[in-house]
Design a protein around this motif. Structure first.
Motif: not given
Length: 154
Positions: A117-142
């Protein structure tokens, strides 16, 4: 009061989100099933059980932690017990309650599934988002989660 329709842009964003959500969930489910034989529901339950080591977990606590309906959990636990992933027993403090334990097989598969699961999340989400996009995704989700926790207003 007239109902507000989505703008074309809002509709496009929502459609894109829905497609991404469904395809990502499908891909994660497929990979879990192929590599471990577990469904995402199996994985969710085994993950919660593994947080408690070998201690039993009350079915009510499991249901609350998963935010599932009682019947859904009951059916899922029955299937998992039949496959040897969990055991169910009476709660010693409350004869009406049930306690759940992961079996040795369930714990082993939970570890394998966590890695998959962690490898898949890394591959499909974390590896394709910039740090700014990841921050935005977290903020939007919360922000959306907070809105969903508020009492529903019509």
């Amino acid at each position: 009061m007239a109902k507000q329709k989505l703008s074309q842009k809002q509709e496009a964003v929502w459609t894109s989100y829905q497609r991404m959500r469904l395809r990502l969930a499908g891909q994660l489910n497929q990979e879990l099933a192929q590599k471990t034989g577990l469904s995402e529901a199996d994985f969710e339950i085994l993950s919660l059980l593994s947080q408690k080591a070998e201690e039993p977990v009350r079915a009510l606590a499991l249901r609350c932690g998963l935010e599932w309906e009682k019947s859904r959990l009951s059916h899922q636990l029955r299937r998992m017990e039949a496959r040897g992933l969990i055991t169910r027993g009476e709660c010693p403090e409350d004869n009406r309650g049930t306690v759940i334990r992961a079996t040795e097989l369930g714990r082993k598969l939970a570890i394998e599934a966590r890695d998959c699961y962690e490898q898949a999340v890394q591959r499909y989400v974390m590896d394709v988002l910039t740090p700014e996009q990841l921050e935005a995704l977290g903020s939007i989700s919360e922000r959306i989660l907070k809105q969903l926790e508020k009492p529903h207003r019509s």
